[in-house]
Scaffold this motif. Structure first.
Motif, PDB file in Angstrom:
ATOM      1  N   SER A  71       2.694   1.700  -3.350  1.00  0.00           N
ATOM      2  CA  SER A  71       1.758   2.126  -4.399  1.00  0.00           C
ATOM      3  C   SER A  71       1.339   3.580  -4.206  1.00  0.00           C
ATOM      4  O   SER A  71       1.283   4.361  -5.154  1.00  0.00           O
ATOM      5  CB  SER A  71       0.529   1.217  -4.396  1.00  0.00           C
ATOM      6  OG  SER A  71      -0.390   1.594  -5.389  1.00  0.00           O
ATOM      7  N   SER A  72       1.057   3.958  -2.951  1.00  0.00           N
ATOM      8  CA  SER A  72       0.649   5.333  -2.646  1.00  0.00           C
ATOM      9  C   SER A  72       1.759   6.314  -2.984  1.00  0.00           C
ATOM     10  O   SER A  72       1.518   7.379  -3.575  1.00  0.00           O
ATOM     11  CB  SER A  72       0.277   5.440  -1.168  1.00  0.00           C
ATOM     12  OG  SER A  72      -0.071   6.766  -0.829  1.00  0.00           O
ATOM     13  N   ALA A  86      -2.184   3.780   4.775  1.00  0.00           N
ATOM     14  CA  ALA A  86      -2.667   5.126   4.432  1.00  0.00           C
ATOM     15  C   ALA A  86      -1.916   6.184   5.233  1.00  0.00           C
ATOM     16  O   ALA A  86      -1.534   7.232   4.706  1.00  0.00           O
ATOM     17  CB  ALA A  86      -4.165   5.226   4.696  1.00  0.00           C
ATOM     18  N   ASN A 141       4.187  11.069   1.214  1.00  0.00           N
ATOM     19  CA  ASN A 141       3.864  11.998   0.121  1.00  0.00           C
ATOM     20  C   ASN A 141       3.886  13.446   0.598  1.00  0.00           C
ATOM     21  O   ASN A 141       4.299  14.341  -0.146  1.00  0.00           O
ATOM     22  CB  ASN A 141       2.493  11.666  -0.468  1.00  0.00           C
ATOM     23  CG  ASN A 141       2.536  10.492  -1.419  1.00  0.00           C
ATOM     24  OD1 ASN A 141       3.489  10.334  -2.180  1.00  0.00           O
ATOM     25  ND2 ASN A 141       1.526   9.649  -1.375  1.00  0.00           N
ATOM     26  N   PRO A 183      -4.532   2.517  -4.069  1.00  0.00           N
ATOM     27  CA  PRO A 183      -3.860   1.476  -3.277  1.00  0.00           C
ATOM     28  C   PRO A 183      -4.832   0.676  -2.416  1.00  0.00           C
ATOM     29  O   PRO A 183      -4.664  -0.536  -2.235  1.00  0.00           O
ATOM     30  CB  PRO A 183      -2.881   2.264  -2.411  1.00  0.00           C
ATOM     31  CG  PRO A 183      -2.642   3.530  -3.151  1.00  0.00           C
ATOM     32  CD  PRO A 183      -3.948   3.846  -3.797  1.00  0.00           C
ATOM     33  N   PHE A 197       0.837  -1.203   0.000  1.00  0.00           N
ATOM     34  CA  PHE A 197       0.000   0.000   0.000  1.00  0.00           C
ATOM     35  C   PHE A 197       0.871   1.252   0.000  1.00  0.00           C
ATOM     36  O   PHE A 197       0.655   2.181  -0.778  1.00  0.00           O
ATOM     37  CB  PHE A 197      -0.910   0.002   1.229  1.00  0.00           C
ATOM     38  CG  PHE A 197      -1.914   1.123   1.245  1.00  0.00           C
ATOM     39  CD1 PHE A 197      -3.237   0.886   0.931  1.00  0.00           C
ATOM     40  CD2 PHE A 197      -1.541   2.423   1.573  1.00  0.00           C
ATOM     41  CE1 PHE A 197      -4.166   1.919   0.937  1.00  0.00           C
ATOM     42  CE2 PHE A 197      -2.453   3.462   1.580  1.00  0.00           C
ATOM     43  CZ  PHE A 197      -3.776   3.199   1.260  1.00  0.00           C
ATOM     44  N   THR A 198       1.871   1.289   0.892  1.00  0.00           N
ATOM     45  CA  THR A 198       2.739   2.466   0.998  1.00  0.00           C
ATOM     46  C   THR A 198       3.506   2.706  -0.296  1.00  0.00           C
ATOM     47  O   THR A 198       3.611   3.847  -0.769  1.00  0.00           O
ATOM     48  CB  THR A 198       3.728   2.291   2.164  1.00  0.00           C
ATOM     49  OG1 THR A 198       2.999   2.014   3.363  1.00  0.00           O
ATOM     50  CG2 THR A 198       4.556   3.543   2.356  1.00  0.00           C
ATOM     51  N   CYS A 202      -4.034   8.782  -4.181  1.00  0.00           N
ATOM     52  CA  CYS A 202      -2.969   8.135  -3.407  1.00  0.00           C
ATOM     53  C   CYS A 202      -3.528   7.164  -2.368  1.00  0.00           C
ATOM     54  O   CYS A 202      -2.798   6.297  -1.879  1.00  0.00           O
ATOM     55  CB  CYS A 202      -2.123   9.182  -2.689  1.00  0.00           C
ATOM     56  SG  CYS A 202      -1.267  10.318  -3.784  1.00  0.00           S
ATOM     57  N   LEU A 203      -4.792   7.337  -2.000  1.00  0.00           N
ATOM     58  CA  LEU A 203      -5.410   6.465  -1.010  1.00  0.00           C
ATOM     59  C   LEU A 203      -6.386   5.476  -1.649  1.00  0.00           C
ATOM     60  O   LEU A 203      -6.408   4.294  -1.289  1.00  0.00           O
ATOM     61  CB  LEU A 203      -6.150   7.305   0.036  1.00  0.00           C
ATOM     62  CG  LEU A 203      -5.297   8.291   0.843  1.00  0.00           C
ATOM     63  CD1 LEU A 203      -6.178   9.099   1.774  1.00  0.00           C
ATOM     64  CD2 LEU A 203      -4.238   7.551   1.631  1.00  0.00           C
ATOM     65  N   GLY A 235       1.662   9.228  -5.796  1.00  0.00           N
ATOM     66  CA  GLY A 235       1.903  10.605  -5.363  1.00  0.00           C
ATOM     67  C   GLY A 235       3.021  11.269  -6.142  1.00  0.00           C
ATOM     68  O   GLY A 235       2.896  12.422  -6.573  1.00  0.00           O
ATOM     69  N   GLY A 280       1.632   6.298   3.806  1.00  0.00           N
ATOM     70  CA  GLY A 280       1.625   6.845   2.448  1.00  0.00           C
ATOM     71  C   GLY A 280       1.406   8.348   2.436  1.00  0.00           C
ATOM     72  O   GLY A 280       2.102   9.080   1.727  1.00  0.00           O
TER      73      GLY A 280
END
Length: 381
Positions: free
Chosen positions: A8-9, A307, A314, A350, A5-6, A346-347, A13, A310
């Protein structure tokens, strides 16, 4: 899942921040968000394809909801000479006050001063042109060309500043004059070639373009958004974004493989426990949903933590950015630092990626757990 997740975010970003910064540089500082020309001018620019009574056109544009500023321009080609050196130049006549408000013309100055707000026979030349002509602040540039009435256009202007637009190609030929000086030189008598429009929200460009067309109601004028004005740049950016989409799919695949491996190992390590559950009467469907719910709960927790990480990553990169050892060029513009952007994408992307991949890849381990034979499973150590 948290790492996926991080990652991808952060990737989204940085990608959105880079494209947003490039689009802002390309539109806000150069071509504007929307342009108005005489019909056919974009396809074949000509000194004679002009807009008459441009102040009234500008007033109509300014009163359109969503428009922040507008500025008129005059364009013409010519020969520029400083001392014994000569080269081709693009003369750009600007309304200094409006140009500063719309495209931050004053911030492009790297030496000397900006043009006066009244016609003063002064010129600002691009950084590259100054190097070619060995022109300096205080020297004079002679411009030779042809006027709109067929006469020879030539005059002398004092160089009071050197500008850098961020585009090397433009800076090698650009010679900025006050719009009235340019109109006098090319015998245009109050006519212009282009109106640049800046909007307050770039996401509403298409809607505002349609509104301006309707309000002007003039078939002799073309109103085009920046995507049409800079077709090649826009297409190149879209192709580049498709490459980013492929990279996101690769990240999604990595996350899915990691989730599959983790859930499958979790099932295999608890084979005896699932056998006990089957032995005491737990139905296969209940065991199936037990595994699915476990993965979903883990995914939700991972999304919450991811989240937070991330957004934090960002946010920090949106302030400090990533500085390259050397400048890179994209669409003719130089970029030294890459900044991220914190936005909903960004949220959302992901989160969907992690939840879908976790749910899908958990199906096989869940089915395997549901099919465990109690007698065989309970002999497992």
């Amino acid at each position: 899942m948290i790492a996926g997740f991080t990652l991808s975010s952060l990737f989204i970003g940085l990608s959105d921040g880079a494209y947003g910064n490039i689009i802002t540089m390309f539109t806000r500082n150069r071509i504007g968000h929307i342009q108005v020309h005489r019909e056919g001018y974009l396809d074949k620019p000509s000194l004679y394809e002009t807009i008459d009574d441009y102040p009234s056109v500008g007033e109509t544009i300014q009163s359109t909801t969503g428009v922040e500023a507008w500025t008129p321009r005059v364009y013409a080609a010519g020969l520029g000479s400083v001392g014994e050196k000569s080269t081709a130049v693009q003369v750009i006549g600007v309304d200094v006050a409006r140009e500063t408000q719309a495209t931050r013309f004053d911030q492009k100055m790297i030496e000397g001063s900006v043009l006066a707000e009244t016609a003063s026979h002064e010129a600002v030349i691009g950084k590259g042109l100054a190097k070619i002509l060995s022109g300096t602040v205080g020297s004079e540039i002679v411009i030779f060309s042809q006027g709109a009435d067929g006469s020879i256009a030539n005059d002398v202007y004092k160089i009071i500043g050197i500008a850098e637009s961020g585009d090397d190609g433009t800076d090698r030929v650009a010679c900025y004059l006050h719009i009235e000086d340019a109109q006098e030189l090319f015998v245009l008598e109050g006519r212009i070639h282009e109106i640049v429009v800046i909007v307050s929200n770039i996401n509403h460009v298409s809607k505002i373009t349609d509104t301006i067309k309707t309000r002007l109601n003039n078939s002799t004028l073309d109103v085009a958004p920046w995507q049409v004005v800079a077709k090649s740049f826009y297409r190149a950016m879209k192709v580049d974004q498709q490459g980013d989409a492929i990279a996101r799919w690769v990240i999604m695949l990595i996350v899915a493989i990691g989730v599959l491996n983790t859930v499958l190992m979790s099932v295999l390590e608890r084979t005896r426990e699932y056998g006990v559950l089957k032995a005491v009467g737990t139905k296969p469907t209940q065991i199936f949903w037990l595994v699915i719910c476990e993965v979903v709960i883990i995914a939700i927790g991972s999304i919450a933590v991811g989240a937070l990480l991330g957004v934090l990553a960002n946010y920090l990169l949106s302030i400090y950015g990533i500085t390259y050892p050397e400048e890179i060029t994209y669409g003719g513009m130089k970029i030294k630092t890459l900044y991220a952007e914190v936005n909903a994408r960004c949220l959302i992307i992901p989160a969907i990626t992690v939840m879908l991949s976790a749910t899908i890849v958990s199906l096989f381990p869940a089915i395997k757990a549901a099919r465990i034979m109690p007698a065989k499973a309970m002999r497992t150590h």
